[in-house]
Design a protein around this motif. Structure first.
Motif, mmCIF file in Angstrom:
data_model
loop_
_atom_site.group_PDB
_atom_site.id
_atom_site.type_symbol
_atom_site.label_atom_id
_atom_site.label_comp_id
_atom_site.label_asym_id
_atom_site.label_seq_id
_atom_site.Cartn_x
_atom_site.Cartn_y
_atom_site.Cartn_z
ATOM 1 N N ASP A 13 41.352 46.865 28.151
ATOM 2 C CA ASP A 13 41.218 45.723 27.234
ATOM 3 C C ASP A 13 40.955 44.435 28.025
ATOM 4 N N ASN A 14 40.392 43.441 27.345
ATOM 5 C CA ASN A 14 39.978 42.198 27.998
ATOM 6 C C ASN A 14 41.142 41.409 28.599
ATOM 7 N N LYS A 15 42.284 41.396 27.954
ATOM 8 C CA LYS A 15 43.443 40.675 28.490
ATOM 9 C C LYS A 15 43.857 41.274 29.835
ATOM 10 N N THR A 16 43.888 42.583 29.919
ATOM 11 C CA THR A 16 44.243 43.256 31.172
ATOM 12 C C THR A 16 43.213 42.947 32.249
ATOM 13 N N LYS A 17 41.935 42.948 31.892
ATOM 14 C CA LYS A 17 40.883 42.629 32.860
ATOM 15 C C LYS A 17 41.040 41.205 33.388
ATOM 16 N N LYS A 18 41.355 40.264 32.500
ATOM 17 C CA LYS A 18 41.526 38.868 32.900
ATOM 18 C C LYS A 18 42.700 38.730 33.876
ATOM 19 N N ASN A 19 43.826 39.361 33.565
ATOM 20 C CA ASN A 19 44.998 39.335 34.449
ATOM 21 C C ASN A 19 44.696 40.011 35.779
ATOM 22 N N PHE A 20 43.995 41.131 35.707
ATOM 23 C CA PHE A 20 43.616 41.877 36.901
ATOM 24 C C PHE A 20 42.760 41.008 37.833
ATOM 25 N N ALA A 21 41.732 40.390 37.278
ATOM 26 C CA ALA A 21 40.825 39.565 38.088
ATOM 27 C C ALA A 21 41.578 38.414 38.755
ATOM 28 N N ALA A 22 42.500 37.794 38.047
ATOM 29 C CA ALA A 22 43.283 36.693 38.628
ATOM 30 C C ALA A 22 44.140 37.191 39.789
ATOM 31 N N LYS A 23 44.777 38.338 39.632
ATOM 32 C CA LYS A 23 45.611 38.894 40.706
ATOM 33 C C LYS A 23 44.772 39.295 41.907
ATOM 34 N N ILE A 24 43.612 39.884 41.660
ATOM 35 C CA ILE A 24 42.712 40.279 42.749
ATOM 36 C C ILE A 24 42.237 39.036 43.495
ATOM 37 N N ARG A 25 41.818 38.022 42.774
ATOM 38 C CA ARG A 25 41.323 36.789 43.389
ATOM 39 C C ARG A 25 42.405 36.130 44.234
ATOM 40 N N ASP A 26 43.610 36.018 43.689
ATOM 41 C CA ASP A 26 44.709 35.388 44.420
ATOM 42 C C ASP A 26 45.089 36.191 45.660
ATOM 43 N N SER A 27 45.111 37.501 45.536
ATOM 44 C CA SER A 27 45.450 38.354 46.686
ATOM 45 C C SER A 27 44.403 38.235 47.775
ATOM 46 N N PHE A 28 43.133 38.249 47.391
ATOM 47 C CA PHE A 28 42.066 38.120 48.381
ATOM 48 C C PHE A 28 42.188 36.791 49.111
ATOM 49 N N SER A 29 42.383 35.721 48.366
ATOM 50 C CA SER A 29 42.489 34.392 48.953
ATOM 51 C C SER A 29 43.644 34.323 49.950
ATOM 52 N N GLU A 30 44.784 34.862 49.569
ATOM 53 C CA GLU A 30 45.967 34.809 50.435
ATOM 54 C C GLU A 30 45.778 35.652 51.700
ATOM 55 N N VAL A 31 45.379 36.898 51.534
ATOM 56 C CA VAL A 31 45.274 37.808 52.681
ATOM 57 C C VAL A 31 44.125 37.415 53.603
ATOM 58 N N MET A 32 42.990 37.052 53.024
ATOM 59 C CA MET A 32 41.806 36.758 53.828
ATOM 60 C C MET A 32 41.707 35.286 54.225
ATOM 61 N N GLN A 33 42.698 34.493 53.819
ATOM 62 C CA GLN A 33 42.819 33.099 54.234
ATOM 63 C C GLN A 33 41.562 32.286 53.926
ATOM 64 N N THR A 34 41.243 32.221 52.632
ATOM 65 C CA THR A 34 40.070 31.500 52.164
ATOM 66 C C THR A 34 40.344 30.949 50.768
ATOM 67 N N GLY A 35 39.403 30.191 50.234
ATOM 68 C CA GLY A 35 39.519 29.663 48.879
ATOM 69 C C GLY A 35 39.253 30.741 47.841
ATOM 70 N N THR A 36 39.161 30.330 46.563
ATOM 71 C CA THR A 36 38.947 31.296 45.483
ATOM 72 C C THR A 36 37.648 31.094 44.715
ATOM 73 N N ASP A 37 37.032 29.918 44.802
ATOM 74 C CA ASP A 37 35.882 29.612 43.956
ATOM 75 C C ASP A 37 34.661 30.484 44.227
ATOM 76 N N HIS A 38 34.578 31.085 45.382
ATOM 77 C CA HIS A 38 33.403 31.876 45.753
ATOM 78 C C HIS A 38 33.619 33.383 45.584
ATOM 79 N N ILE A 39 34.755 33.800 45.051
ATOM 80 C CA ILE A 39 35.081 35.223 44.940
ATOM 81 C C ILE A 39 34.470 35.792 43.659
ATOM 82 N N ALA A 40 33.619 36.801 43.811
ATOM 83 C CA ALA A 40 32.992 37.489 42.675
ATOM 84 C C ALA A 40 33.680 38.836 42.460
ATOM 85 N N ILE A 41 33.949 39.160 41.201
ATOM 86 C CA ILE A 41 34.633 40.408 40.859
ATOM 87 C C ILE A 41 33.841 41.111 39.765
#
Length: 130
Positions: A13-41
């Motif tokens: 469902d769309n709500k789960t996808k939205k939550n998923f994308a936010a968690k993926i983006r935040d995790s990538f930013s934290e682990v890879m030490q970069t911003g979030t605006d350029h992350i495509a999912i």
């Protein structure tokens, strides 16, 4: 500009996808030490038998991940990210960790383009759009 692609053999469902994308983006930013605006999912949903992993039961749900990232990250960073992503897929999509597979593909920064510029090589703690 990483392109983080998730292929699953179930509908979400769309709500789960939205939550998923936010968690993926935040995790990538934290682990890879970069911003979030350029992350495509990308989340791609397929019918049950359109994906396969040799060790998985073909009747079970799967997630294949192809992560296009800029070169320069360590193996340790990539491993931490892989384990975090698997945990997020497990919690959000209810897909067993054993039924997940990740491939990293590394590119030069100049291989990633936005309308305003192409990205430079990765540097620790950077904001590529600044």
């Amino acid at each position: 500009m990483p392109h983080l692609q998730f292929e699953i053999n179930k509908n979400i469902d769309n709500k789960t996808k939205k939550n998923f994308a936010a968690k993926i983006r935040d995790s990538f930013s934290e682990v890879m030490q970069t911003g979030t605006d350029h992350i495509a999912i990308s989340i791609r949903e397929y019918d049950k038998y359109n994906l396969s992993i040799g060790r998985a039961n073909p009747d079970e749900e799967l997630c294949l991940m192809n992560l296009d990232v800029r070169e320069g990250r360590t193996l340790e960073q990539r491993r931490v990210l892989a384990l975090r992503f698997m945990s997020i897929v497990n919690k959000e999509f209810k897909i067993a960790n054993r039924n997940q597979y990740i491939t990293f593909t590394e590119h030069k920064g100049e291989d990633f383009h936005l309308i305003e510029k192409y990205l430079a090589s990765w540097k620790n703690g950077e904001d590529p759009l600044a």
